[in-house]
Design an enzyme around this catalytic site. Sequence first.
Site, short mmCIF file in Angstrom:
data_model
loop_
_atom_site.label_atom_id
_atom_site.label_comp_id
_atom_site.label_asym_id
_atom_site.label_seq_id
_atom_site.Cartn_x
_atom_site.Cartn_y
_atom_site.Cartn_z
CB SER A 37 -0.90 0.04 1.24
OG SER A 37 -1.70 -1.11 1.30
CD GLU A 42 -3.83 -9.61 4.82
OE1 GLU A 42 -4.21 -10.57 4.13
OE2 GLU A 42 -2.99 -9.71 5.73
N GLY A 87 -3.90 -14.63 2.59
CA GLY A 87 -3.77 -13.80 3.79
C GLY A 87 -5.11 -13.46 4.42
CD1 TRP A 107 -2.01 2.58 4.22
CD2 TRP A 107 -2.26 3.28 6.32
NE1 TRP A 107 -2.80 3.69 4.19
CE2 TRP A 107 -2.97 4.14 5.48
CE3 TRP A 107 -2.26 3.52 7.70
CZ2 TRP A 107 -3.68 5.23 5.94
CZ3 TRP A 107 -2.97 4.61 8.17
CH2 TRP A 107 -3.67 5.44 7.29
C1 FAD Z 1 -3.45 -0.92 10.70
C2 FAD Z 1 -3.21 -1.14 9.25
C3 FAD Z 1 -2.28 -2.08 8.85
C4 FAD Z 1 -2.03 -2.27 7.48
N1 FAD Z 1 -1.05 -3.15 7.09
C5 FAD Z 1 -0.66 -3.18 5.79
C6 FAD Z 1 0.49 -3.94 5.38
O1 FAD Z 1 1.14 -4.60 6.19
N2 FAD Z 1 0.87 -3.89 4.09
C7 FAD Z 1 0.19 -3.17 3.16
O2 FAD Z 1 0.59 -3.17 2.00
N3 FAD Z 1 -0.92 -2.46 3.50
C8 FAD Z 1 -1.36 -2.44 4.78
N4 FAD Z 1 -2.45 -1.70 5.16
C9 FAD Z 1 -3.18 -0.93 4.16
C10 FAD Z 1 -4.57 -1.46 3.87
O3 FAD Z 1 -4.50 -2.65 3.16
C11 FAD Z 1 -5.35 -0.35 3.14
O4 FAD Z 1 -5.61 0.65 4.09
C12 FAD Z 1 -6.64 -0.88 2.55
O5 FAD Z 1 -6.38 -1.71 1.45
C13 FAD Z 1 -7.57 0.24 2.10
O6 FAD Z 1 -6.90 1.19 1.31
P1 FAD Z 1 -7.05 2.74 1.64
O7 FAD Z 1 -6.72 2.92 3.08
O8 FAD Z 1 -6.24 3.49 0.65
O9 FAD Z 1 -8.58 3.04 1.43
P2 FAD Z 1 -9.28 3.42 0.04
O10 FAD Z 1 -8.92 2.44 -1.00
O11 FAD Z 1 -9.03 4.86 -0.24
O12 FAD Z 1 -10.80 3.23 0.40
C14 FAD Z 1 -11.63 4.22 1.00
C15 FAD Z 1 -13.07 3.73 0.95
O13 FAD Z 1 -13.50 3.62 -0.41
C16 FAD Z 1 -13.99 2.32 -0.67
N5 FAD Z 1 -13.66 1.95 -2.05
C17 FAD Z 1 -12.48 2.16 -2.70
N6 FAD Z 1 -12.56 1.69 -3.95
C18 FAD Z 1 -13.81 1.15 -4.08
C19 FAD Z 1 -14.51 0.50 -5.14
N7 FAD Z 1 -13.93 0.26 -6.32
N8 FAD Z 1 -15.79 0.09 -4.92
C20 FAD Z 1 -16.39 0.31 -3.74
N9 FAD Z 1 -15.77 0.91 -2.70
C21 FAD Z 1 -14.50 1.33 -2.86
C22 FAD Z 1 -13.28 1.42 0.34
O14 FAD Z 1 -14.02 0.22 0.56
C23 FAD Z 1 -13.24 2.33 1.56
O15 FAD Z 1 -14.44 2.25 2.26
C24 FAD Z 1 -2.76 -1.53 6.52
C25 FAD Z 1 -3.73 -0.60 6.94
C26 FAD Z 1 -3.93 -0.39 8.27
C27 FAD Z 1 -4.94 0.65 8.68
#
Ligand code: FAD
Length: 402
Positions: A142, A379, A258, A172
């Site tokens: 991410s 995930e 995962g 993250w």
């Molecule tokens: C505590 C924590 C640990 C993490 N650990 C890791 C890690 O080890 N490695 C790693 O790589 N990442 C990690 N992550 C990242 C995590 O996987 C992402 O936060 C997650 O995939 C969501 O991405 P985003 O935060 O950019 O949200 P966004 O993608 O911006 O989403 C925002 C909202 O929009 C919605 N949305 C987005 N696109 C669509 C769509 N096409 N259709 C419908 N709804 C949609 C989502 O469901 C969400 O509600 C971690 C995150 C946290 C908070």
Amino acid sequence: MSRTKMSQTIIEQHGGRPLTSLSEDEEMFRGSVREFAEGELRSRVEEMDEHAKLDPALIKQCFDLGLMGIETPEEYGGAGANFFTAILAVEELSRVDPSVGVLVDVQNTLVNNALLRWGNEEQKKKYLQQLSSARVGAYALSEANSGSDAFALQTRAVDAGDHFVINGRKLWITNGIEAEIFIVFANANPEAGYRGITAFIVEKGFDGFSVGKKENKLGIRASSTTEIILDDCRVPKENVLGEVGKGYKVSIETLNEGRIGIGAQMIGIARGALGAALLYTAERKQFDKSVNEFQGVQFQLAEMATELEAARLMVYNAARLKDAGQPFVKEAAMAKLFSSRAAERIASRAIELYGGYGFVKDYPVEKFWRDSKIGAIYEGTSNMQLQTIAKLLIGGKQPFVV
Ligand SMILES: Cc1cc2nc3c(=O)[nH]c(=O)nc-3n(C[C@H](O)[C@H](O)[C@H](O)COP(=O)(O)OP(=O)(O)OC[C@H]3O[C@@H](n4cnc5c(N)ncnc54)[C@H](O)[C@@H]3O)c2cc1C
């Protein structure tokens, strides 16, 4: 085929074993993880949450107990067990502390898994050995502007002869503070779109690698979540994991598995919360009775237990499908979606059953609720799980039979 013969065949195929009944080895393994969780972990949970830091002694114990290389074959220093065993470990640890649950989960279901599946012999010998014995791993996909749209990642890798030069920032990243080995995704050929994405094994000590800001979180606070900075980071060519341009496959396939681990973390949380609620409602007296003597309370406990049972069956089934080499992607997405919702609802109800005491940090249930929230986010958010399930329902290669 006669009915008796057919049921005999089904019993033989499934080993006649209910989903939740464990083999002798699984039972023994779960017992040892539980002993560790109750004996070593429980007393440190509150302080680790408060200070947002894992106790390093616990991490060492996880290595010593073989929890950091569960599926890794013995020839590479691991325990040589199956995927389901890793799921059991994550569930048992999360029942006491989901932060330790996710440490073990990321190590096994993402990092070791990616190496086992995509690593060449030299990479496996070198890195799986270290990951089983002493070094924590992390999985860095991410970025600030690419979460659900993971393939829009902006981190770039440029071929510089015998090495790649990687530039970008990851956000993250779980285990960011403790980890020494990172699976980093970068695009080595942006013109090719997602087909340029490549997975690299990056060591903390490589030139140009540093750990950035650590997040101050709502839940799983003891699990570190950090930014990763790659500033002209030099990564030797032999550290490309899989093929150049195949990183998208590495990420999709590891995350598919995962997700079952996150499901296990969620059922662990739900078990922890329900267990606490059962004890508390037996002890707490109002109107001269234990509150669990009121039918209103009993029904709430029954609802919680039923939801947990459903979530657990889904997680176990997805894990066993994976071990059996059968399609499991839809079931894994369903298991994560459902179990994260169940964990949140069960922990929320546990707070209410504790009354005012549920709202304060002296009791364990508010933490389970805070910790449950992440299940709908990492995930793949719940919307992304729904998208996967819908895609496989409507456009899957095998028609879905209702
Ligand atoms: C505590 C924590 C640990 C993490 N650990 C890791 C890690 O080890 N490695 C790693 O790589 N990442 C990690 N992550 C990242 C995590 O996987 C992402 O936060 C997650 O995939 C969501 O991405 P985003 O935060 O950019 O949200 P966004 O993608 O911006 O989403 C925002 C909202 O929009 C919605 N949305 C987005 N696109 C669509 C769509 N096409 N259709 C419908 N709804 C949609 C989502 O469901 C969400 O509600 C971690 C995150 C946290 C908070």
